[in-house]
Design a protein around this motif. Sequence first.
Motif, PDB file in Angstrom:
ATOM      1  N   VAL A 135       0.857  -1.186   0.000  1.00 47.43           N
ATOM      2  CA  VAL A 135       0.000   0.000   0.000  1.00 47.43           C
ATOM      3  C   VAL A 135       0.894   1.238   0.000  1.00 47.43           C
ATOM      4  CG1 VAL A 135      -1.741   1.273   1.326  1.00 47.43           C
ATOM      5  CG2 VAL A 135      -1.840  -1.230   1.196  1.00 47.43           C
ATOM      6  N   PRO A 136       0.632   2.223  -0.847  1.00 54.17           N
ATOM      7  CA  PRO A 136       1.543   3.374  -0.980  1.00 54.17           C
ATOM      8  C   PRO A 136       1.639   4.199   0.292  1.00 54.17           C
ATOM      9  CG  PRO A 136      -0.513   3.779  -2.147  1.00 54.17           C
ATOM     10  CD  PRO A 136      -0.530   2.342  -1.747  1.00 54.17           C
ATOM     11  N   GLU A 137       2.787   4.819   0.478  1.00 52.01           N
ATOM     12  CA  GLU A 137       3.001   5.700   1.620  1.00 52.01           C
ATOM     13  C   GLU A 137       2.281   7.034   1.388  1.00 52.01           C
ATOM     14  OE1 GLU A 137       7.163   6.115   2.189  1.00 52.01           O
ATOM     15  OE2 GLU A 137       7.565   3.963   2.221  1.00 52.01           O
ATOM     16  N   ASP A 138       1.926   7.684   2.482  1.00 51.71           N
ATOM     17  CA  ASP A 138       1.194   8.950   2.399  1.00 51.71           C
ATOM     18  C   ASP A 138       1.970  10.019   1.641  1.00 51.71           C
ATOM     19  OD1 ASP A 138      -0.876   7.831   3.835  1.00 51.71           O
ATOM     20  OD2 ASP A 138      -0.196   8.601   5.775  1.00 51.71           O
ATOM     21  N   GLU A 139       3.289   9.928   1.674  1.00 47.73           N
ATOM     22  CA  GLU A 139       4.124  10.916   0.985  1.00 47.73           C
ATOM     23  C   GLU A 139       3.804  10.995  -0.497  1.00 47.73           C
ATOM     24  OE1 GLU A 139       8.865  11.551  -0.168  1.00 47.73           O
ATOM     25  OE2 GLU A 139       8.233   9.883   1.137  1.00 47.73           O
ATOM     26  N   GLN A 200      -7.914  -5.421 -13.604  1.00 47.38           N
ATOM     27  CA  GLN A 200      -8.781  -5.659 -14.752  1.00 47.38           C
ATOM     28  C   GLN A 200      -7.945  -5.716 -16.039  1.00 47.38           C
ATOM     29  OE1 GLN A 200     -11.824  -6.326 -13.677  1.00 47.38           O
ATOM     30  NE2 GLN A 200     -11.476  -5.510 -11.642  1.00 47.38           N
ATOM     31  N   ASN A 201      -8.211  -4.775 -16.965  1.00 48.65           N
ATOM     32  CA  ASN A 201      -7.514  -4.765 -18.256  1.00 48.65           C
ATOM     33  C   ASN A 201      -6.408  -3.722 -18.306  1.00 48.65           C
ATOM     34  OD1 ASN A 201      -9.540  -6.598 -19.722  1.00 48.65           O
ATOM     35  ND2 ASN A 201     -10.848  -4.982 -18.917  1.00 48.65           N
ATOM     36  N   MET A 202      -6.099  -3.123 -17.189  1.00 44.22           N
ATOM     37  CA  MET A 202      -5.118  -2.041 -17.149  1.00 44.22           C
ATOM     38  C   MET A 202      -3.694  -2.601 -17.088  1.00 44.22           C
ATOM     39  SD  MET A 202      -5.038   1.063 -14.405  1.00 44.22           S
ATOM     40  CE  MET A 202      -3.674   2.198 -14.282  1.00 44.22           C
ATOM     41  N   PRO A 203      -2.755  -2.015 -17.832  1.00 37.56           N
ATOM     42  CA  PRO A 203      -1.360  -2.459 -17.725  1.00 37.56           C
ATOM     43  C   PRO A 203      -0.747  -2.053 -16.388  1.00 37.56           C
ATOM     44  CG  PRO A 203      -1.516  -0.522 -19.127  1.00 37.56           C
ATOM     45  CD  PRO A 203      -2.935  -0.932 -18.825  1.00 37.56           C
ATOM     46  N   VAL A 204       0.316  -2.716 -16.016  1.00 36.21           N
ATOM     47  CA  VAL A 204       1.029  -2.417 -14.774  1.00 36.21           C
ATOM     48  C   VAL A 204       2.066  -1.335 -15.030  1.00 36.21           C
ATOM     49  CG1 VAL A 204       2.539  -3.334 -12.981  1.00 36.21           C
ATOM     50  CG2 VAL A 204       0.678  -4.742 -13.881  1.00 36.21           C
ATOM     51  N   PHE A 205       2.019  -0.269 -14.234  1.00 34.91           N
ATOM     52  CA  PHE A 205       3.020   0.785 -14.294  1.00 34.91           C
ATOM     53  C   PHE A 205       3.848   0.709 -13.010  1.00 34.91           C
ATOM     54  CE2 PHE A 205      -0.478   2.412 -16.924  1.00 34.91           C
ATOM     55  CZ  PHE A 205       0.193   2.651 -18.108  1.00 34.91           C
ATOM     56  N   SER A 206       4.849  -0.150 -13.021  1.00 33.17           N
ATOM     57  CA  SER A 206       5.690  -0.329 -11.845  1.00 33.17           C
ATOM     58  C   SER A 206       6.584   0.889 -11.666  1.00 33.17           C
ATOM     59  CB  SER A 206       6.534  -1.593 -11.986  1.00 33.17           C
ATOM     60  OG  SER A 206       7.431  -1.461 -13.076  1.00 33.17           O
ATOM     61  N   ASP A 207       7.336   0.909 -10.577  1.00 28.85           N
ATOM     62  CA  ASP A 207       8.220   2.043 -10.297  1.00 28.85           C
ATOM     63  C   ASP A 207       9.312   2.187 -11.347  1.00 28.85           C
ATOM     64  OD1 ASP A 207       6.714   2.534  -8.090  1.00 28.85           O
ATOM     65  OD2 ASP A 207       8.122   1.682  -6.648  1.00 28.85           O
ATOM     66  N   SER A 208       9.621   1.106 -12.055  1.00 29.18           N
ATOM     67  CA  SER A 208      10.619   1.200 -13.116  1.00 29.18           C
ATOM     68  C   SER A 208      10.048   1.874 -14.369  1.00 29.18           C
ATOM     69  CB  SER A 208      11.157  -0.187 -13.473  1.00 29.18           C
ATOM     70  OG  SER A 208      10.112  -1.037 -13.902  1.00 29.18           O
ATOM     71  N   ASN A 209       8.713   1.832 -14.524  1.00 31.03           N
ATOM     72  CA  ASN A 209       8.056   2.506 -15.646  1.00 31.03           C
ATOM     73  C   ASN A 209       7.700   3.954 -15.308  1.00 31.03           C
ATOM     74  OD1 ASN A 209       6.512  -0.603 -15.890  1.00 31.03           O
ATOM     75  ND2 ASN A 209       7.877   0.139 -17.484  1.00 31.03           N
ATOM     76  N   ILE A 210       7.004   4.122 -14.187  1.00 29.42           N
ATOM     77  CA  ILE A 210       6.622   5.456 -13.711  1.00 29.42           C
ATOM     78  C   ILE A 210       7.028   5.545 -12.241  1.00 29.42           C
ATOM     79  CG2 ILE A 210       4.737   7.082 -13.334  1.00 29.42           C
ATOM     80  CD1 ILE A 210       3.200   5.806 -15.550  1.00 29.42           C
ATOM     81  N   LYS A 211       7.934   6.430 -11.927  1.00 30.46           N
ATOM     82  CA  LYS A 211       8.441   6.561 -10.567  1.00 30.46           C
ATOM     83  C   LYS A 211       7.330   7.007  -9.613  1.00 30.46           C
ATOM     84  CE  LYS A 211      11.613   9.436 -11.797  1.00 30.46           C
ATOM     85  NZ  LYS A 211      12.778  10.377 -11.752  1.00 30.46           N
ATOM     86  N   PRO A 212       7.461   6.701  -8.308  1.00 33.40           N
ATOM     87  CA  PRO A 212       6.436   7.120  -7.344  1.00 33.40           C
ATOM     88  C   PRO A 212       6.147   8.621  -7.388  1.00 33.40           C
ATOM     89  CG  PRO A 212       7.939   5.555  -6.323  1.00 33.40           C
ATOM     90  CD  PRO A 212       8.503   5.866  -7.678  1.00 33.40           C
TER      91      PRO A 212
END
Length: 268
Positions: A135-139, A200-212
């Motif tokens: 779960v993402p951090e509040d920052e 669902q049908n959405m691609p995964v945008f990991s931290d290597s694709n889109i940074k936090p």
Amino acid sequence: MKALSQNRRHPLMGLALLLLGLLVTGGLYSVASTVNQAQAATQVTAAASADDISEGEKLFNANCASCHGTGAAGGPSGPSLIGVGAASVDFQVGTGRMPMQMNGPQAQVKPNQFNDEQTAQLAAYVASLGAGPAVPEDEYLDVNHEDVDITRGGDLFRINCAMCHNAAAAGGALTRGKYAPSLHGVEEKHIYEAMETGPQNMPVFSDSNIKPEDKRDIIAYLKTIENQGSPGGLALGSLGPVSEGLFIWTAGLALIIGFMVWLTSRSS
């Protein structure tokens, strides 16, 4: 080394070196991914108590095991959840998509069946089964952070998301009865988790694709256009020329017909 030196001009030496390089690169990438996932799982497990995991297991067995199988190993009606992480559970359960209301091309949003505490317990249990996104951090959910760049968030959204979710984030239709939902009114946490896990049908945008930090910029952009509303007045579904053209055609045709009726009644 002597053998390599003697055979360095062999016709197959280039191919052998290429294969060796690919093996080394793949191995390093695999190790790095495993370390990152393990760190995420460690953070979730450290934040969750043994009681949370135990209660989450009870909730899972009572509400989820019929589809996802005992121990979340998967079943005829649902995939394995081992390794999906706490973020995936928090998104699916927190938005009411799971448990599913009915079978269909994709899960429908509905009122939540579990409260926040129960959702966190379910997430803790599934996270304890295998490494996955936390779960993402509040920052990274603070759209008022001093480092937020709304302009960059808009650029990233248009490049990566607008082709499905519409340039105004109003959602859009996909193939075979599927659709990209509207992003208006969605919590910041759930938007981040959707990018991180690819539901669902959405691609995964990991931290290597889109940074936090970039994910935070996208969320800030979405909240900005949501608060500003439609600059043109009536949004008409934010479908652009399609709905606008239909409205103008219908209204214009009605005016022309009305004018002709009035004109003929005057001449008679």
